[in-house]
Enzyme design. Structure first.
Site, PDB file in Angstrom:
ATOM      1  N   GLU B  49       1.310  -1.287  -0.447  1.00  0.00           N
ATOM      2  CA  GLU B  49       0.128   0.046  -0.675  1.00  0.00           C
ATOM      3  C   GLU B  49       0.951   0.987   0.247  1.00  0.00           C
ATOM      4  OE1 GLU B  49      -2.821   0.916   2.692  1.00  0.00           O
ATOM      5  OE2 GLU B  49      -3.908  -1.105   2.700  1.00  0.00           O
ATOM      6  N   ASP B  60      -6.101  10.450   9.242  1.00  0.00           N
ATOM      7  CA  ASP B  60      -4.454   9.886   9.326  1.00  0.00           C
ATOM      8  C   ASP B  60      -4.314  10.198  10.338  1.00  0.00           C
ATOM      9  OD1 ASP B  60      -3.965   7.682   7.369  1.00  0.00           O
ATOM     10  OD2 ASP B  60      -3.925   8.995   6.040  1.00  0.00           O
ATOM     11  N   TYR B 174     -11.349  -3.563   3.489  1.00  0.00           N
ATOM     12  CA  TYR B 174     -10.511  -3.325   4.138  1.00  0.00           C
ATOM     13  C   TYR B 174     -10.938  -3.350   5.492  1.00  0.00           C
ATOM     14  CZ  TYR B 174      -6.549  -0.483   6.239  1.00  0.00           C
ATOM     15  OH  TYR B 174      -5.448  -0.043   7.183  1.00  0.00           O
TER      16      TYR B 174
END
Lengths: 403, 266
Positions: B49, B60, B174
């Protein structure tokens, strides 16, 4: 874009204003946003909720705010009459409280004991800390370290009101970084936390909800115009950072096709210098902070640092409804420089005895330009969105005065 | 069959758990990004990734945001990332590469242009963090050229919505094991195990678990019930400050080695 007949019916069910708006967020935020959307759609039609909101707007905020004919300013400018919608007279000194009172009531109804907020100039932070105290909610405000330096008085004000002010040191250390940080807090603490966004940006339902709570400005102004002047204004103007006070004024007039609308963005040192925050006038469509809108970014798609003398306009995006109104041709957006805003600030102070916020001074500068273009019996209605006490130190420093 | 699908089929056939390291493209060093990618494979990565730096990475944590800031300060953009993948492909034709990032850089690059260039470079999938299923029409040009759109699922995802994600999943789903930002600390293995078991029973694609995995122990715990483990912040943190290609390779080996061993020891 197809011809739009009803400008007041947006957004659609997906939270889109034409090509703009939407919910461009990580999966973790989809559930909290769905919960909020559902709760808000229920409350916006709940007579009990609306009555409670009305009571607080009247007895706590001090609504309705007057429209004031700035006669000496108008005369000085020489042109149409300039009327000011006096949002600076609200409790806490700006329009921001219209929204925070509304969202705090939503938080209360949703059973969330903790509210968080991001702030640029500090006005939204103060308005959030205020309503948190008013409703007995815990309050955490995220603020860029640069803005904390620029707005010390507001930081102290928030602390006096019992809020925790958390400095944000990432990125450009301004509003957009504070927004990122608040979003992270919300994702992490969503079970007990309500995120009060201060402007008409962010993911759906925020642009709609914040607009609805600020729309009281335009509803009042429209009724006041008809009652006191027997007509609608020729043109409305308001400053646009995220755009909450502007959409608040514009919304009630959107279907009055004879009423022109002009948003004043921060042109900073001039749009050609690159040091500005004029997302609509100089940006391009992109995605930032959960919605598609006009953004200021470079060719790699990186959001660029903005400049404005007023912290509250220092934002590289803009509410998606403004992007929509621009592309539909319903509203115009123009840049007003730092210098023009400061000139308007001084002129308003001396001719009318009103210290306007630096943000609102952009609108005053634009109102003066518009008034010059219109005949004497014309009317420019300008949203004086906040008072300038908070900016006194900034102005003094800029002009080399020791306070 | 796509490169991602082939890789997961091979893992399943071998009874192995996939290892998917995340690194921010251009960090710690744009000059050694290629060396970093090969080092990841040498240390046991099954998929890579590659984070596309973005100025406002809302989902994030600080570690990855700072890595993004460092890369942006060195001038790294989407064009560089695509060029690095193309060069990586000259030597490695098998390891799937997924670009992970945010919508704005792709939109500004141009969706169609990005789609064409990404496929030409040998990119296999995209994980656009701020583009949930509801907004995925935006990415139609990418899917049309064969790029697989990796979707996220979260502990907060409601059952009806999870069913939609399971149906729409391509490449792999995911699962974000913690309802927070990347690099966050808390992780209850039992909770994740139960949710992932349920998702695996319904998803059309394999399930990778990430967010909060930081060492061999936490990776191994997840390996018991996931098809693959994603490791991001802890690796990015470990790489911070590495200057030479050799230093990067050593740190990657020291960090991923024990994790690979732990995953294979099951």
């Amino acid at each position: 874009m197809p011809t739009i007949r009803d400008f007041q019916s947006w957004p659609d069910a997906q939270g889109r204003f034409g090509d703009f708006g939407g919910q461009y967020v990580a999966e973790t935020l989809m559930a909290p946003l769905a919960e909020l959307t559902e709760a808000y759609l229920r409350l916006r039609d709940d007579p009990e909720f609306l009555a409670e909101l009305d009571r607080d707007l009247t007895h706590y905020v001090g609504r309705p705010s007057p429209i004031y004919h700035a006669e000496r300013l108008s005369k000085h400018v020489g042109g149409a009459r300039i009327l000011l919608k006096r949002e600076d007279l609200n409790h806490t000194g700006a329009h921001k409280i219209n929204n925070t009172i509304g969202q705090a009531l939503v938080a209360k109804r949703m059973g969330k004991p903790r509210i968080i907020a991001e702030t640029g100039a500090g006005q939204h932070g103060v308005a959030s800390a205020t309503v948190a105290a008013r409703f007995g909610l815990k309050c955490v405000v995220y603020m860029g370290a640069v803005d904390i330096e620029r707005q010390k008085i507001n930081v102290y004000r928030m602390k006096l009101l019992g809020a925790d002010v958390v400095p944000v040191t990432s990125g450009s250390k301004t509003l957009k970084d504070a927004l990122n940080e608040a979003m992270r807090d919300w994702v992490t603490n969503v079970a007990d936390t309500f995120y009060i966004i201060g402007t008409v940006a962010g993911p759906h339902p925020y642009p709609m909800m914040v607009r609805d709570f600020n729309a009281v400005v335009g509803r009042e102004a429209r009724a006041q115009m008809l009652q006191q002047y027997g007509r609608l204004p020729d043109v409305l103007t308001a400053c646009v950072g995220g755009g909450s006070n502007a959409i608040g004024l514009f919304h009630a007039f959107l279907n009055d096709s004879d009423v022109r609308m002009v948003g004043a963005e921060a042109a900073g040192e001039g749009i050609s210098t690159g040091h500005h925050a004029a997302s609509l006038a100089a940006g391009r469509p992109g995605v930032l902070h959960g919605n598609r809108t006009y953004v200021l970014c470079d060719d790699n798609g990186q959001i660029t640092e903005t400049h404005s003398v007023s912290a509250g306009l220092d934002y590289p995006g803009v509410g998606p409804e403004h992007a929509f109104l621009k592309d539909a041709g319903r509203a115009e957006y123009v840049g007003v420089t730092d210098d023009e805003a400061l000139e308007a600030f001084h002129l308003l102070a001396r001719t009318e005895g009103i210290l306007a916020a630096l943000e609102s001074s952009h609108a005053v500068a634009q109102a003066m330009k518009l008034a010059r273009e219109l005949p004497k019996d014309g009317i420019v209605l300008c949203n004086l969105s906040g008072r300038g006490d908070k900016d006194v130190h900034t102005i003094a420093a800029r002009e080399g005065v020791q306070v | 069959m796509s490169r991602i699908d082939r890789r997961f089929a091979a893992l399943k056939a071998a009874g192995r758990t996939g290892l998917i390291p995340f690194v921010t493209a251009g960090d710690p060093s744009p000059a050694h990004n290629l060396a970093l990618m090969h080092a990841l494979v040498d240390a046991g990565a099954d998929l890579i990734e590659l984070g596309v730096p973005f100025s406002d990475p809302m989902a994030d944590g600080p570690v990855i945001q700072h890595a993004s800031e460092r890369a942006i300060a060195k001038g790294v953009g989407l064009g560089d990332v695509l060029a690095w993948v193309a060069t990586f492909r000259e030597r490695d034709k098998d390891t799937p590469v997924i670009l992970m990032g945010y919508l704005n850089p792709i939109e500004i690059h141009g969706f169609q242009r990005f789609a064409n260039e990404a496929v030409a470079a040998g990119v296999d999938g995209v994980l656009v963090v701020d583009c949930p299923l509801e907004e995925s029409a935006t990415l139609a040009p990418l899917r049309a050229v064969g790029l697989q759109q990796i979707l996220l699922a979260a502990p907060t995802t409601a059952p009806a919505r999870m069913a939609k994600l399971c149906e729409a999943a391509a490449g792999f789903l995911y699962y974000v094991s913690f309802a927070g930002i990347t690099g966050a600390g808390r992780l209850s293995t039992q909770d994740i195990a139960a949710r992932v078991a349920d998702i695996r029973a319904h998803a059309k694609s394999p399930v990778a678990v990430g967010f909060g995995v930081k060492d061999a122990q936490s990776a191994k715990a997840i390996a018991g019930f996931a098809d693959a483990v994603v490791i991001g912040s802890a690796l990015v943190e470990r790489l911070d400050g590495a200057i030479t290609a050799q230093d990067i390779a050593v740190r990657v080996g020291e960090f991923l080695g024990p994790i690979r061993t732990a995953l294979d020891a099951r």
